[in-house]
Scaffold this active site. Structure first.
Site, PDB file in Angstrom:
ATOM      1  N   GLY A  74       0.836  -1.199   0.000  1.00  0.00           N
ATOM      2  CA  GLY A  74       0.000   0.000   0.000  1.00  0.00           C
ATOM      3  C   GLY A  74       0.870   1.248   0.000  1.00  0.00           C
ATOM      4  O   GLY A  74       0.566   2.235  -0.673  1.00  0.00           O
ATOM      5  N   ASN A 154      -7.284   4.490   9.106  1.00  0.00           N
ATOM      6  CA  ASN A 154      -6.723   3.305   9.754  1.00  0.00           C
ATOM      7  C   ASN A 154      -6.754   3.378  11.275  1.00  0.00           C
ATOM      8  O   ASN A 154      -6.726   2.362  11.944  1.00  0.00           O
ATOM      9  CB  ASN A 154      -5.285   3.081   9.276  1.00  0.00           C
ATOM     10  CG  ASN A 154      -4.462   4.341   9.307  1.00  0.00           C
ATOM     11  OD1 ASN A 154      -4.807   5.331   8.647  1.00  0.00           O
ATOM     12  ND2 ASN A 154      -3.401   4.335  10.065  1.00  0.00           N
ATOM     13  N   GLN A 182      -7.508   0.291   4.000  1.00  0.00           N
ATOM     14  CA  GLN A 182      -8.325  -0.269   5.096  1.00  0.00           C
ATOM     15  C   GLN A 182      -9.738  -0.646   4.654  1.00  0.00           C
ATOM     16  O   GLN A 182     -10.436  -1.362   5.379  1.00  0.00           O
ATOM     17  CB  GLN A 182      -8.415   0.738   6.256  1.00  0.00           C
ATOM     18  CG  GLN A 182      -7.104   0.944   6.990  1.00  0.00           C
ATOM     19  CD  GLN A 182      -6.668  -0.259   7.832  1.00  0.00           C
ATOM     20  OE1 GLN A 182      -7.455  -1.165   8.132  1.00  0.00           O
ATOM     21  NE2 GLN A 182      -5.407  -0.298   8.206  1.00  0.00           N
ATOM     22  N   SER A 202      -3.840  -3.148  -0.373  1.00  0.00           N
ATOM     23  CA  SER A 202      -2.754  -3.994   0.102  1.00  0.00           C
ATOM     24  C   SER A 202      -3.317  -5.340   0.556  1.00  0.00           C
ATOM     25  O   SER A 202      -4.357  -5.382   1.204  1.00  0.00           O
ATOM     26  CB  SER A 202      -2.073  -3.273   1.268  1.00  0.00           C
ATOM     27  OG  SER A 202      -0.967  -3.997   1.717  1.00  0.00           O
ATOM     28  N   ALA A 203      -2.612  -6.429   0.214  1.00  0.00           N
ATOM     29  CA  ALA A 203      -3.176  -7.765   0.480  1.00  0.00           C
ATOM     30  C   ALA A 203      -3.151  -8.160   1.952  1.00  0.00           C
ATOM     31  O   ALA A 203      -4.028  -8.873   2.425  1.00  0.00           O
ATOM     32  CB  ALA A 203      -2.407  -8.812  -0.345  1.00  0.00           C
ATOM     33  N   HIS A 204      -2.150  -7.649   2.691  1.00  0.00           N
ATOM     34  CA  HIS A 204      -1.994  -8.175   4.060  1.00  0.00           C
ATOM     35  C   HIS A 204      -3.028  -7.659   5.052  1.00  0.00           C
ATOM     36  O   HIS A 204      -3.067  -8.105   6.193  1.00  0.00           O
ATOM     37  CB  HIS A 204      -0.565  -7.939   4.578  1.00  0.00           C
ATOM     38  CG  HIS A 204      -0.270  -6.522   5.000  1.00  0.00           C
ATOM     39  ND1 HIS A 204      -0.382  -6.111   6.308  1.00  0.00           N
ATOM     40  CD2 HIS A 204       0.134  -5.437   4.311  1.00  0.00           C
ATOM     41  CE1 HIS A 204      -0.041  -4.825   6.397  1.00  0.00           C
ATOM     42  NE2 HIS A 204       0.269  -4.393   5.191  1.00  0.00           N
ATOM     43  N   THR A 247      10.369  -8.305 -11.609  1.00  0.00           N
ATOM     44  CA  THR A 247       9.682  -9.570 -11.865  1.00  0.00           C
ATOM     45  C   THR A 247       8.434  -9.665 -11.005  1.00  0.00           C
ATOM     46  O   THR A 247       8.474  -9.387  -9.804  1.00  0.00           O
ATOM     47  CB  THR A 247      10.641 -10.743 -11.567  1.00  0.00           C
ATOM     48  OG1 THR A 247      11.775 -10.572 -12.409  1.00  0.00           O
ATOM     49  CG2 THR A 247       9.976 -12.080 -11.846  1.00  0.00           C
ATOM     50  N   CYS A 335       2.299   1.990  12.702  1.00  0.00           N
ATOM     51  CA  CYS A 335       3.517   2.581  12.187  1.00  0.00           C
ATOM     52  C   CYS A 335       4.042   3.688  13.085  1.00  0.00           C
ATOM     53  O   CYS A 335       5.220   3.936  13.152  1.00  0.00           O
ATOM     54  CB  CYS A 335       3.295   3.147  10.792  1.00  0.00           C
ATOM     55  SG  CYS A 335       2.053   2.272   9.902  1.00  0.00           S
TER      56      CYS A 335
HETATM   57  N1  PLP Z   1      -2.591   3.227   4.040  1.00  0.00           N
HETATM   58  C1  PLP Z   1      -3.328   2.872   5.108  1.00  0.00           C
HETATM   59  C2  PLP Z   1      -4.616   3.555   5.364  1.00  0.00           C
HETATM   60  C3  PLP Z   1      -2.872   1.856   5.959  1.00  0.00           C
HETATM   61  O1  PLP Z   1      -3.600   1.498   7.012  1.00  0.00           O
HETATM   62  C4  PLP Z   1      -1.638   1.225   5.678  1.00  0.00           C
HETATM   63  C5  PLP Z   1      -1.085   0.192   6.579  1.00  0.00           C
HETATM   64  O2  PLP Z   1      -0.990   0.376   7.788  1.00  0.00           O
HETATM   65  C6  PLP Z   1      -0.924   1.623   4.541  1.00  0.00           C
HETATM   66  C7  PLP Z   1      -1.423   2.632   3.749  1.00  0.00           C
HETATM   67  C8  PLP Z   1       0.368   0.989   4.172  1.00  0.00           C
HETATM   68  O3  PLP Z   1       0.152  -0.271   3.615  1.00  0.00           O
HETATM   69  P1  PLP Z   1       1.353  -1.347   3.508  1.00  0.00           P
HETATM   70  O4  PLP Z   1       1.547  -1.878   4.898  1.00  0.00           O
HETATM   71  O5  PLP Z   1       0.861  -2.379   2.560  1.00  0.00           O
HETATM   72  O6  PLP Z   1       2.542  -0.614   3.016  1.00  0.00           O
END
Ligand code: PLP
Length: 412
Positions: A74, A154, A182, A202-204, A247, A335
């Site tokens: 993301g 988030n 999110q 984002s996949a995770h 790749t 973060c």
């Molecule tokens: N944007 C938002 C709103 C998020 O919650 C997050 C992850 O905490 C990200 C971006 C970043 O995503 P990634 O962990 O895949 O870099």
């Protein structure tokens, strides 16, 4: 610690992979490891899987398959959106509008470029974390090239009025990016109906693997009339239509697609179930723990997010104490949780720094059970009480952050 019994309530930070996704990825790492750009049949097999996966993922948001570009995360997608649009549109204009509650993955690239070529407006939000559509429209100038507003926050879970923002962007012929990391796979998204030009995911965050993300970029309706409206930010081989070299991680993408397939199938039922659990957490805490309040919008919020401030304590100590009870929550966003700065999101919705420090985010997910919530709500009051007894922050005491006019120096 016995992690088999751990109550994980930090799904907004990341999710465990769904076992069905693990199985899919495992299979493809073994069977479909060819380079999707190779001409031989083994490469073609990977290429076919890549395009099938792209289709599954595009369908979730009513996008054209050709308009999905895979990235590593993301964060990369957000950086590509902000920097790629800025680089491509310098001659047209240099003004970007975003919000004051964006994830650092949007906020930081905006700040990097602010006054170094771009002028960035950070829109304020109301006490629920919503931007004002009027402020947005008033902020637009003839130099505005990009509006970047997150789909859902988030930290506090607030869902922004994306369709209305999209309509304003379209009316003024401005590119609209939304960080949907999110929201993607959790709530319905339609890039056509919502006039979204760029979207990060984002996949995770949705039971897929870490290390894979996407940027949707509208191509067929190029609004600017100047060819591509976004430029790559990395250069190398010609993968992903020259937008993102290296790749392609096909097995991870197949896992992303599997995660989406499951999310689509289970979304309605799962949303309903999570909203019940979420509201149970919120209601119980507000009713049973005094001096607590909800952050974010009461209803216009992600189904899995409960963010609550407890006066007179620090969020970090709540996290550490709950962890000792075998419960994982977070304070602010994962973060920023290592920094001592109060969350910029909580300050933006009007919390005082000490109130922002006392915030706890509990985010639930597919594997959260009623029993998990019972256990959490059973342990929480003692943790709060113990910390309040130890806390130098006490009811009725004046703090250095307080407004001087509210002078009340009596101790409890
Ligand atoms: N944007 C938002 C709103 C998020 O919650 C997050 C992850 O905490 C990200 C971006 C970043 O995503 P990634 O962990 O895949 O870099």
């Amino acid at each position: 610690m016995d992690f088999s019994k751990y109550v994980y309530l930090d799904y907004a930070a990341t999710t465990p992979m769904d076992p069905r996704v693990i199985e899919e990825i495992d299979r493809h790492f073994k069977e479909t490891y060819g380079n999707s750009s190779s001409l031989h049949s083994f490469g073609q097999k990977a290429g076919k899987l890549l395009e099938q996966s792209r289709q599954t993922i595009a369908d979730l948001i009513n996008a054209d398959r050709q308009d999905i570009i895979f990235t590593s995360s993301g964060t990369e997608s957000d950086n590509m959106a902000i920097t790629g649009v800025a680089l491509q549109n310098m001659e047209r204009g240099n003004h970007v509008i975003t919000s004051s509650i964006e994830h650092h993955a949007v906020e930081s690239p905006c700040k990097q470029w602010d006054k170094r070529g771009l002028e960035v407006t950070f829109l304020p939000v109301d006490k629920y974390g919503l931007i004002s559509l009027e402020d947005l429209e008033n902020g637009i100038t003839d130099k505005t090239i990009l509006i970047s507003i997150m789909f859902a926050n988030n930290e506090i879970g607030t869902i922004e009025p994306i369709k209305e923002i999209g309509a304003i962007a379209k009316k003024h012929n401005i590119i609209f990016h939304t960080d949907a990391v999110q929201a993607f796979g959790k709530i319905p998204i339609d890039v056509e109906e919502m006039n979204i030009d760029l979207l990060s995911a984002s996949a995770h965050k949705i039971y897929g693997p870490k290390g894979i993300g996407l940027l949707y970029m509208r191509n067929k309706g190029i609004k600017m009339g100047i060819g591509k409206f976004i430029r790559p930010i990395m250069w190398g081989g010609g993968h992903e239509k020259d937008m993102r070299p290296s790749t392609v991680a096909v097995p991870l993408i197949a896992g992303f697609a599997k995660a989406i397939e499951i999310a689509k199938e289970e979304m309605v039922e799962e949303t309903e179930r999570q909203i019940k659990l979420r509201d149970k957490i919120i209601k119980w805490i507000l009713e049973n723990i005094e001096d607590s309040f909800l952050n974010g919008h009461p209803t216009q919020r992600l189904p899995n997010n409960a963010n609550i401030s407890f006066r007179y304590i620090e969020g970090e100590s709540i996290v550490l104490d709950l962890d000792m009870e075998g419960i994982g929550v977070s304070t602010g966003s994962a973060c920023s949780s290592k920094s001592l700065e109060p969350s910029h999101v909580l300050l933006a919705i009007g919390l005082k720094p000490e109130e922002a420090h006392g915030s706890m985010r509990a985010t639930i997910g597919r594997f959260t059970t009623e029993d998990d919530i019972e256990y959490f709500l059973d342990k929480l009051p003692n943790v709060i009480e113990r910390l309040r007894k130890m806390s130098p922050l006490k009811k009725g005491v004046k703090y250095m952050f307080d407004d001087a006019s509210e002078n009340s120096h009596h101790h409890e």
